[in-house]
Design a protein around this motif. Structure first.
Motif, short mmCIF file in Angstrom:
data_model
loop_
_atom_site.label_atom_id
_atom_site.label_comp_id
_atom_site.label_asym_id
_atom_site.label_seq_id
_atom_site.Cartn_x
_atom_site.Cartn_y
_atom_site.Cartn_z
N LEU A 5 2.78 -2.92 -4.10
CA LEU A 5 1.89 -1.86 -3.63
C LEU A 5 1.28 -2.21 -2.28
CD1 LEU A 5 0.18 -0.97 -7.02
CD2 LEU A 5 1.83 0.43 -5.73
N TYR A 6 1.01 -3.49 -2.05
CA TYR A 6 0.49 -3.90 -0.74
C TYR A 6 1.56 -3.70 0.34
CZ TYR A 6 -1.28 -6.68 3.08
OH TYR A 6 -1.69 -7.08 4.33
N ARG A 7 2.77 -4.13 0.04
CA ARG A 7 3.87 -4.00 1.00
C ARG A 7 4.11 -2.54 1.38
NH1 ARG A 7 8.96 -6.75 -0.93
NH2 ARG A 7 8.68 -5.18 -2.53
N SER A 8 3.96 -1.64 0.42
CA SER A 8 4.18 -0.22 0.69
C SER A 8 2.95 0.46 1.30
CB SER A 8 4.58 0.51 -0.60
OG SER A 8 3.49 0.56 -1.49
N ARG A 9 1.90 -0.32 1.54
CA ARG A 9 0.64 0.16 2.13
C ARG A 9 -0.13 1.11 1.22
NH1 ARG A 9 -0.50 -0.79 7.46
NH2 ARG A 9 1.04 -2.06 8.52
N THR A 10 0.14 1.04 -0.07
CA THR A 10 -0.61 1.82 -1.04
C THR A 10 -1.97 1.18 -1.30
OG1 THR A 10 1.44 2.54 -2.08
CG2 THR A 10 -0.57 2.76 -3.39
N LEU A 11 -2.00 -0.15 -1.30
CA LEU A 11 -3.23 -0.91 -1.51
C LEU A 11 -3.55 -1.75 -0.29
CD1 LEU A 11 -2.72 -2.37 -5.12
CD2 LEU A 11 -3.97 -0.31 -4.49
N THR A 12 -4.84 -2.01 -0.09
CA THR A 12 -5.25 -2.99 0.91
C THR A 12 -5.08 -4.37 0.29
OG1 THR A 12 -7.55 -3.08 0.16
CG2 THR A 12 -7.00 -1.40 1.83
N LEU A 13 -5.26 -5.39 1.08
CA LEU A 13 -5.15 -6.75 0.57
C LEU A 13 -6.21 -7.02 -0.50
CD1 LEU A 13 -3.40 -9.28 1.11
CD2 LEU A 13 -5.25 -10.10 2.55
N ALA A 39 -1.48 -15.60 0.54
CA ALA A 39 -0.52 -16.71 0.50
C ALA A 39 0.73 -16.30 -0.28
CB ALA A 39 -1.16 -17.94 -0.13
N ALA A 40 0.54 -15.60 -1.39
CA ALA A 40 1.68 -15.13 -2.19
C ALA A 40 2.53 -14.15 -1.39
CB ALA A 40 1.20 -14.50 -3.49
N ALA A 41 1.87 -13.27 -0.65
CA ALA A 41 2.61 -12.30 0.17
C ALA A 41 3.43 -13.03 1.23
CB ALA A 41 1.65 -11.32 0.83
N ARG A 42 2.79 -13.93 1.94
CA ARG A 42 3.50 -14.66 3.00
C ARG A 42 4.67 -15.47 2.43
NH1 ARG A 42 -2.16 -15.89 5.06
NH2 ARG A 42 -2.42 -14.43 6.79
N SER A 43 4.49 -16.08 1.27
CA SER A 43 5.57 -16.88 0.69
C SER A 43 6.76 -16.03 0.27
CB SER A 43 5.06 -17.68 -0.51
OG SER A 43 4.86 -16.85 -1.63
N ARG A 44 6.53 -14.74 0.10
CA ARG A 44 7.61 -13.81 -0.26
C ARG A 44 8.11 -13.01 0.93
NH1 ARG A 44 4.39 -14.80 -4.47
NH2 ARG A 44 5.19 -14.69 -6.59
N GLY A 45 7.64 -13.37 2.12
CA GLY A 45 8.10 -12.71 3.33
C GLY A 45 7.43 -11.37 3.60
N LEU A 75 0.77 -9.44 -10.55
CA LEU A 75 0.84 -9.97 -9.19
C LEU A 75 2.01 -9.34 -8.43
CD1 LEU A 75 -0.23 -11.93 -7.04
CD2 LEU A 75 1.31 -13.64 -7.98
N THR A 76 3.14 -9.25 -9.06
CA THR A 76 4.32 -8.63 -8.43
C THR A 76 4.06 -7.17 -8.10
OG1 THR A 76 5.79 -10.15 -9.60
CG2 THR A 76 6.78 -8.15 -8.72
#
Length: 59
Positions: A12-20, A36-42, A6-7
């Motif tokens: 990878l999502y934050r770096s735009r390597t992967l889509t959601l 939800a996990a992304a939003r909870s981590r800012g 998950l981490t």
């Protein structure tokens, strides 16, 4: 789903390597849960992907 996968998926999502959707598959969770996990981590969820989640929930 493991915490590590998950981490990694969120990183990878934050770096735009992967889509959601790809990050959700990588992390072993639904797109709603990864969002939800992304939003909870800012980590901002890209607007076009957030709209797609809302559309799927409404259907």
């Amino acid at each position: 789903m493991s915490y590590r996968s998950l981490t990694t998926a969120l990183t990878l999502y934050r770096s735009r390597t992967l889509t959601l959707e790809q990050a959700a598959r990588h992390g072993g969770v639904s797109t709603g849960k990864i969002a939800a996990a992304a939003r909870s981590r800012g980590i901002p969820v890209r607007e076009e992907e957030a709209e797609a989640i809302e559309t799927n929930v409404a259907e």
